[in-house]
Design an enzyme around this catalytic site. Sequence first.
Site, PDB file in Angstrom:
ATOM      1  N   GLY C 150       0.912  -1.111  -0.054  1.00  0.00           N
ATOM      2  CA  GLY C 150      -0.158  -0.023  -0.114  1.00  0.00           C
ATOM      3  C   GLY C 150       0.940   1.113  -0.060  1.00  0.00           C
ATOM      4  O   GLY C 150       2.169   1.213   0.138  1.00  0.00           O
ATOM      5  N   CYS C 151       0.117   2.524  -0.365  1.00  0.00           N
ATOM      6  CA  CYS C 151       1.046   3.717  -0.581  1.00  0.00           C
ATOM      7  C   CYS C 151       1.335   4.086   0.919  1.00  0.00           C
ATOM      8  O   CYS C 151       2.661   4.541   1.270  1.00  0.00           O
ATOM      9  CB  CYS C 151       0.244   4.671  -1.244  1.00  0.00           C
ATOM     10  SG  CYS C 151      -1.684   4.767  -0.474  1.00  0.00           S
ATOM     11  N   TYR C 152       0.484   4.107   1.933  1.00  0.00           N
ATOM     12  CA  TYR C 152       0.560   4.529   3.477  1.00  0.00           C
ATOM     13  C   TYR C 152       1.870   3.615   3.849  1.00  0.00           C
ATOM     14  O   TYR C 152       2.764   4.222   4.718  1.00  0.00           O
ATOM     15  CB  TYR C 152      -0.337   4.418   3.990  1.00  0.00           C
ATOM     16  CG  TYR C 152      -1.424   5.743   3.997  1.00  0.00           C
ATOM     17  CD1 TYR C 152      -1.000   6.932   4.164  1.00  0.00           C
ATOM     18  CD2 TYR C 152      -2.685   5.329   3.533  1.00  0.00           C
ATOM     19  CE1 TYR C 152      -1.596   8.124   4.113  1.00  0.00           C
ATOM     20  CE2 TYR C 152      -3.559   6.406   3.749  1.00  0.00           C
ATOM     21  CZ  TYR C 152      -3.068   7.915   3.703  1.00  0.00           C
ATOM     22  OH  TYR C 152      -3.967   8.849   3.791  1.00  0.00           O
ATOM     23  N   ALA C 155       5.488   4.613   2.432  1.00  0.00           N
ATOM     24  CA  ALA C 155       5.835   5.864   2.646  1.00  0.00           C
ATOM     25  C   ALA C 155       6.026   5.689   4.268  1.00  0.00           C
ATOM     26  O   ALA C 155       7.188   6.254   4.649  1.00  0.00           O
ATOM     27  CB  ALA C 155       4.894   7.009   2.490  1.00  0.00           C
TER      28      ALA C 155
END
Lengths: 347, 347, 347, 347
Positions: C150-152, C155
């Site tokens: 996932g993106c979260y 990051a």
Amino acid sequence: MSEKIKIIILGASGYTGAELLRLLLPHPYVEIVGLSAERNAGHRVAEVFPHLGIYDLPALVHIDELDFSKADLVFCALPHGTTQAVIAGLPKHLRVVDLSADFRLRDPQLYAQWYGHEHQALALQREAVYGLTELHRAEIKSARLVANPGCYPTASSLPLIPLLKQKLIETDGIIIDAKSGVSGAGRAVKQNYLYSEVTGGMSAYGVANHRHTPEIEQILADASGRPLRVTFTPHLIPMARGMMATVYTRLRPGKTVAEARAALRAAYDAEPFVHILPEGHLPATHHVAASNHVHISLVPGAVEGQVILLSVIDNLVKGASGQAIQNMNLMYGFDETLALTQAAVFP
Amino acid sequence: MSEKIKIIILGASGYTGAELLRLLLPHPYVEIVGLSAERNAGHRVAEVFPHLGIYDLPALVHIDELDFSKADLVFCALPHGTTQAVIAGLPKHLRVVDLSADFRLRDPQLYAQWYGHEHQALALQREAVYGLTELHRAEIKSARLVANPGCYPTASSLPLIPLLKQKLIETDGIIIDAKSGVSGAGRAVKQNYLYSEVTGGMSAYGVANHRHTPEIEQILADASGRPLRVTFTPHLIPMARGMMATVYTRLRPGKTVAEARAALRAAYDAEPFVHILPEGHLPATHHVAASNHVHISLVPGAVEGQVILLSVIDNLVKGASGQAIQNMNLMYGFDETLALTQAAVFP
Amino acid sequence: MSEKIKIIILGASGYTGAELLRLLLPHPYVEIVGLSAERNAGHRVAEVFPHLGIYDLPALVHIDELDFSKADLVFCALPHGTTQAVIAGLPKHLRVVDLSADFRLRDPQLYAQWYGHEHQALALQREAVYGLTELHRAEIKSARLVANPGCYPTASSLPLIPLLKQKLIETDGIIIDAKSGVSGAGRAVKQNYLYSEVTGGMSAYGVANHRHTPEIEQILADASGRPLRVTFTPHLIPMARGMMATVYTRLRPGKTVAEARAALRAAYDAEPFVHILPEGHLPATHHVAASNHVHISLVPGAVEGQVILLSVIDNLVKGASGQAIQNMNLMYGFDETLALTQAAVFP
Amino acid sequence: MSEKIKIIILGASGYTGAELLRLLLPHPYVEIVGLSAERNAGHRVAEVFPHLGIYDLPALVHIDELDFSKADLVFCALPHGTTQAVIAGLPKHLRVVDLSADFRLRDPQLYAQWYGHEHQALALQREAVYGLTELHRAEIKSARLVANPGCYPTASSLPLIPLLKQKLIETDGIIIDAKSGVSGAGRAVKQNYLYSEVTGGMSAYGVANHRHTPEIEQILADASGRPLRVTFTPHLIPMARGMMATVYTRLRPGKTVAEARAALRAAYDAEPFVHILPEGHLPATHHVAASNHVHISLVPGAVEGQVILLSVIDNLVKGASGQAIQNMNLMYGFDETLALTQAAVFP
């Protein structure tokens, strides 16, 4: 003025509904007694508009749950097409300001041509007064049903009307290149209006076939005393609010820019909301945001005889809910500017 | 092709400088050997453009610290006015693509009139080739000095050129209503371009007196074979990149929309970057963002004989740095599309 | 490398699908042979993504119209929940990079708890390799099914992993305050994501209950060697792309900021896409926009022992499609950076 | 109340100046008698703020051209640092609401440490009353000089104060992750705040060293009765207005989420501008835009004992000019909400 008028808003969960509420809440002579919202019936206003959650407002209900008997005026903020049947079914003691396009076109054939179906309430349409306040003040005062103008027609026609009335510009060849913020499309949930599709870019739409075209032509024909055709090109701009019309016209032979400028000033000098900017100043939608004001500039084109008019409004205020309230004020003999005197919000 | 050409960029700390770097970095036949930036001299690229910090690039220096002797080509991204003296002072072995307006206007009187001072390098101006790639491909190939077109002239003239060449539309009465993202104003630190002044609103500027007007008229005069005047109205749109020209024209007597459409298609069918959209599709700046592509639509106006042309580019790419690289590719016999084939970034 | 691998994209009409296409089109060793899109089946790519209309791509079809027999790899960009059945039904010769959340959580109970239903393809889930490239490079190379992060989680965990591995920071009390652009929500047509609802404002959502929380905890538990809980608060920011994680941690007793900084640098020094910014520089999402890069800063907090980590990615690239291609490159022995070396697009 | 108080605004050409004007114009008991603006002296308000051009306002002059003798109250919207000398030089009959940071910190050493110079008006600083209205209502009423709070301290401390006063949360380890719109930086013309640098992305700044930190700590120390340190991290968000504080706290042993929620409700139940949202609702800056309202949510964290507070304001209204007018209303015995009751502008 001891008693407040009782207001019902139909279609209160859209942007023009929210804007009616925002502007009416501080109005001293108005009481909001009913709110309808078909898909959101059963919800409190706080749920669809958290920014209005702190106010004491009726819950949203289905239209047939409303008690119209105690109301004085209905603002109708329903979608085009469905509106005419709803208004036809309302008790006749009610005055109505309709924000849809349903009663704006006088010619039933034109309506059928542009909207794809016969008009369902022709008697009402004949009764309706077109609510461009600065143009039809007298009729609006006594109207029972006001057809509130579209945002594009308002922005586009205000600078043109005085020049056409005074026969200063040609009636053919008028080009209106218009730019609108996205709230003009309403709260409809469509892919085109998703944030990621809109932000950071712009597009044209409805080129040469936007439904506001015949409405603009009707206003301008009234002003010039003869039928005319305009070129109208709308664009979608990445901003929530705001509308600009850039209008290209040609002076009639012998007429001058100075006469055109004087006609504009004369027409709007006493108007509380329409402002002709000083020479050299160009309008920006920022400067009318969240206000009922209109800023207009006139610039001589580089080409001989050409006059460029620039006009900005907030599409949700002067282009919709603000003008609706301005009309309501007229209808009830209130000061026309009541609840509409806020300065623009900038930045 | 065993050896790379050696590139210097003057004015590398502005947006067109950054865009040149972004696009040139993956170019297989280019080596960047020098970067100038007057105010930022002494800094590394990472300090003025952190997004380029990971690349191995020369530091920013004053222009007189550069060693031009080993360079092949200079991209000049300096402000208008100061450019002509700088280029006049460069060693003559260098080829130059100039992104400023300094060498675009062939007529020195016109230059003086619009820029407020006599041109300081008239011999160079006569030598310069106007770099609208699709129009002047042959001359660009052998040019020493290319005057890279402005963004507005590029977006505005591409749809008009074929129609004027084929004498399908009238040469008088052309109206160009143009809309630009804010990066078109460069990285100049001015109140007008502050975020809070721009976001959420739009404005017109330079109405009837923008300096790109004579440049557009020069291109169109070349295409039509006779001098002409256009109406050009730029608007500032709240987006960083992107430009749209909405162009209003009239067909000449006897000419048809079908002929106009066919002329457009014929002109650009083989072009790698200019695309005529299918009927019914309207352009959006999103669809060319960060790319060298141009999307063009032709729509018949509602008024008889009118043809509306819509054209979109990314002002920093096809409107500046991309076209500059396209020209460089031509000048060195590279594939014209090298380093320019990326798809647009959407959303 | 004479033969290209043949790619099918499932769910090609969403934003991660478009981004896969944008990035894969210039990839030298890839051929796109099939595209599915349930609601848009029967349409050409040009109709759902005009910016990709100039490329020669297969039409969008229903998934059961695809010929998987000739494909090598499937990128699956379908919604969470429906993905597991689809992938379970694919021919076994296919390698798969799945961009949904379906195969990210190893613990079936955790999956059931957060997603509200039993996992439907447990054998596949056990087979799946978690595709955080920098952490699991070896396993990804030989994986048949990669669960793309996932993106979260991408990051948030990249700055934390080296510090947890080296036992420099406490495992309890980690707070991740994350901010995402709107494209992270996909192209789903919901009122919340309308332009007018998002622009000009920001909000928090999913506070203390966002589904990326267990995924983050799984990564960090692997890094630290023990289970842990994090506080994760996502916010919606008015920008199309970009994601920032601001991460609050505490040094373990006796550990220093210098050690933490050294650990970060050591971990990512050789990584092509993860960049530790120089001291004093803070990351901005602009500087990684449309690129596969990650920028990370470490700042000592004002409070003794506190270390603040800041990390930015483009949620559609390193947070989705870019990392998926990075994993594909690994799986086929290509240079890991192929088709991913573009600089960020700024401004 | 037959006589209006006479107001002078120093620094009227900045955003907080414009916002004071917008809000004061409809105030029934206020007359604006003087406006200063150093760089814009000699200009009319219409030239620096076209949206205010339709109002009858004094021209902008140099501060030493103002006649203070007939004024009652001065709003001082000058830059930090220069303010203290200006206010020290004003006639003593004037009451002052200062929007700068100059008189906010009680401890002169702390001031010198954070602002880099000794305070130049210590007597005034001792006299100043800190203007967080909800906290210091009584002192503000009789104050001559009010130090109007910063935007970050207002947004951050309002949710914390009741919990600290009631000793429900720990005083150490408080983390404030704050997000601000760009107008918080004022109208200063800096590259960082150019539209093209800000739009479409976000960044952190002033991490662990922002000057609002000691101001927040001072408020919270007052509330908790003991000195404390906070972690404060501001971020710049691409929106003109709006501020959100996401605050991470831990309950003290034995204290519950229910007690914390009850304390918040009890503290603000009677407050006209501070609203605790219903459980399950999260704040959005949109819902307070252009209004003086504060929306606060309390959410139990996923980690035992953690409480997350979310708070939103409009940085220019409750975070600056609105609170300044709220304080003025108190100082003159007007209804505290006068001229501040407008609903938020949405969308």
